[in-house]
Design a protein around this motif. Structure first.
Motif, mmCIF file in Angstrom:
data_model
loop_
_atom_site.group_PDB
_atom_site.id
_atom_site.type_symbol
_atom_site.label_atom_id
_atom_site.label_comp_id
_atom_site.label_asym_id
_atom_site.label_seq_id
_atom_site.Cartn_x
_atom_site.Cartn_y
_atom_site.Cartn_z
ATOM 1 N N CYS A 127 0.815 -1.214 0.000
ATOM 2 C CA CYS A 127 0.000 0.000 0.000
ATOM 3 C C CYS A 127 0.853 1.271 0.000
ATOM 4 C CB CYS A 127 -0.933 0.002 1.208
ATOM 5 S SG CYS A 127 -2.317 -1.153 1.076
ATOM 6 N N ALA A 128 2.050 1.186 0.517
ATOM 7 C CA ALA A 128 2.919 2.356 0.552
ATOM 8 C C ALA A 128 3.304 2.826 -0.838
ATOM 9 C CB ALA A 128 4.184 2.048 1.364
ATOM 10 N N HIS A 129 3.232 1.932 -1.844
ATOM 11 C CA HIS A 129 3.691 2.275 -3.195
ATOM 12 C C HIS A 129 2.581 2.187 -4.243
ATOM 13 C CE1 HIS A 129 7.756 1.929 -1.565
ATOM 14 N NE2 HIS A 129 7.390 0.784 -1.029
ATOM 15 N N HIS A 164 6.149 2.201 7.226
ATOM 16 C CA HIS A 164 5.818 2.574 5.861
ATOM 17 C C HIS A 164 4.585 1.784 5.421
ATOM 18 C CE1 HIS A 164 7.344 5.132 2.818
ATOM 19 N NE2 HIS A 164 7.562 4.203 1.913
ATOM 20 N N GLY A 165 3.538 2.479 5.046
ATOM 21 C CA GLY A 165 2.333 1.818 4.554
ATOM 22 C C GLY A 165 1.243 1.632 5.593
ATOM 23 N N ASP A 167 -0.473 3.923 7.559
ATOM 24 C CA ASP A 167 -1.578 4.863 7.336
ATOM 25 C C ASP A 167 -2.311 4.545 6.041
ATOM 26 O OD1 ASP A 167 -1.389 6.545 9.607
ATOM 27 O OD2 ASP A 167 0.347 7.529 8.741
ATOM 28 N N GLU A 168 -1.557 4.174 5.019
ATOM 29 C CA GLU A 168 -2.161 3.864 3.729
ATOM 30 C C GLU A 168 -3.094 2.652 3.825
ATOM 31 O OE1 GLU A 168 1.640 6.097 2.762
ATOM 32 O OE2 GLU A 168 0.944 4.663 4.263
ATOM 33 N N SER A 302 -1.690 7.390 -6.197
ATOM 34 C CA SER A 302 -1.160 6.509 -5.155
ATOM 35 C C SER A 302 -1.972 6.620 -3.878
ATOM 36 C CB SER A 302 0.301 6.852 -4.865
ATOM 37 O OG SER A 302 0.395 8.118 -4.226
ATOM 38 N N SER A 304 -0.640 6.756 -1.033
ATOM 39 C CA SER A 304 0.088 7.751 -0.237
ATOM 40 C C SER A 304 -0.389 9.159 -0.534
ATOM 41 C CB SER A 304 1.595 7.638 -0.494
ATOM 42 O OG SER A 304 2.093 6.413 -0.009
ATOM 43 N N ARG A 310 3.588 12.334 4.371
ATOM 44 C CA ARG A 310 3.911 11.872 5.731
ATOM 45 C C ARG A 310 4.305 13.037 6.630
ATOM 46 N NH1 ARG A 310 7.507 6.610 6.286
ATOM 47 N NH2 ARG A 310 6.066 6.127 7.963
ATOM 48 N N ARG A 313 1.364 14.650 8.311
ATOM 49 C CA ARG A 313 0.524 13.878 9.202
ATOM 50 C C ARG A 313 0.934 14.111 10.652
ATOM 51 N NH1 ARG A 313 1.567 8.317 5.963
ATOM 52 N NH2 ARG A 313 1.214 9.175 3.877
#
Length: 324
Positions: A127-129, A164-165, A167-168, A302, A304, A310, A313
């Motif tokens: 999900c991060a990408h 990484h990922g 929150d996404e 994306s 993101s 980030r 946030r």
């Protein structure tokens, strides 16, 4: 000429493997072998498979490196997404540059299993990408096949929001539905909802007569409308084609409207949304017309970008020195 053992002819191997089989460093420099990574080789006649490339990367990386992201999910049988670069994660500040390999560094590894990081952890990384529409398709697939569930993804993300990922993944969970049976169904649903149409039910029974029901792909029961995706086999397989004729005759006899969707129609999503909206109107739909503004554009960007940068946030507590 020194014979080459079969085990060195059909996959990647290390210099240590070669030496134990009587293949010297000088012989490895000859025409019979090809260097893949530092210390990793293959026989010149061997054609590498997707699994071979992963094996070669494992041999070149430290033992603690674990498969992650889309690569880990593809090990489940997922036939979607790029095969390269192969994605690994490693704990610590290790710097290695391997062709066709992306090595993510982290201060603390996520949960792992015998294949790599766990499925939930791999989905966070993906999900991060990923684009929103792709993360929905992959997430639906994982849930539908029982590889993970929303609770496991949510729990892992909330346990380490600095990852990484995380929150996404929490954002995308609101858009997943494990009842979808195909990637195209999972693509079709958000095309409608991100344009502002009502959220349909997924693969539910549609009554079409006395003691007769059909399962509709996307169902707007309140407006007696069904949206059906038809893959190419629906046209190519005559038995399926005739079964579809019977199916749609039953929809009509049950006073159910329907919209037939093909991959060509999905390729023109705004026109498709308009067709579904006009069909809903005939069934009494009183919701707002579709719009193709900011919310719509999020679908093709994306995850993101949808969540926001980030740095903007709320600051999360993270392990000291964390790099992911």
């Amino acid at each position: 000429m020194h014979p080459i053992p079969p085990r060195l002819q059909h996959g990647p191997f290390t210099r240590t493997d070669a030496l134990s089989a009587g293949i010297t460093s000088r012989m490895l420099q000859g025409r019979r072998f090809v260097r893949i990574h530092h210390g990793v080789w293959r026989h010149a006649d061997h054609e590498m498979t997707a699994d071979d490339w992963i094996s070669a990367a494992r041999l070149a990386l430290p033992e603690g490196a674990r498969l992650t992201g889309i690569t880990r999910l593809q090990q489940l049988g997922l036939d979607f997404g790029p095969r390269r670069p192969i994605r690994f994660v490693v704990q610590g500040d290790l710097h290695l540059d391997l062709d066709g390999v992306f090595l993510h560094r982290t201060k603390r590894l996520p949960p792992t299993d015998q294949v790599g990081v766990t499925v939930a952890a791999a989905y966070l990384s993906y999900c991060a990408h990923a684009r929103v529409i792709d993360a929905i398709k992959v997430g639906d697939w994982l849930l539908h096949h029982g590889h993970t569930d929303a609770a496991a993804i949510r729990a892992l993300a909330l346990s380490g929001l600095w990852r990484h990922g995380a929150d996404e993944a929490l954002w995308i969970l609101e858009h997943l539905d494990g009842r979808s049976r195909s990637f195209k169904e999972s693509e079709l649903r958000p095309i409608l909802t991100f344009a502002g149409l009502a959220n349909p039910e997924v693969n539910v029974a549609v009554p079409v007569g006395e003691e007769v029901t059909l399962i509709g792909d996307l169902v707007y029961a309140a407006w007696r409308t069904v949206v059906e995706y038809e893959g190419s086999h629906h046209q190519e397989d005559r038995e399926q084609y005739n079964a579809d004729l019977d199916r749609y005759a039953l929809f009509r006899s049950g006073d159910q409207q329907y919209v037939q969707v093909t991959k060509e129609r999905i390729a023109r999503p705004k026109i498709l949304v308009g067709e579904v909206y006009r069909t809903l109107l005939k069934g009494g739909y009183d919701g707002p017309p579709p719009t193709f503004g900011t919310q719509w554009e999020l679908l093709f960007g994306s995850v993101s970008a949808a969540v926001g940068p980030r740095r903007d946030r709320i600051r999360r507590s993270a392990p000291r020195g964390a790099v992911s």
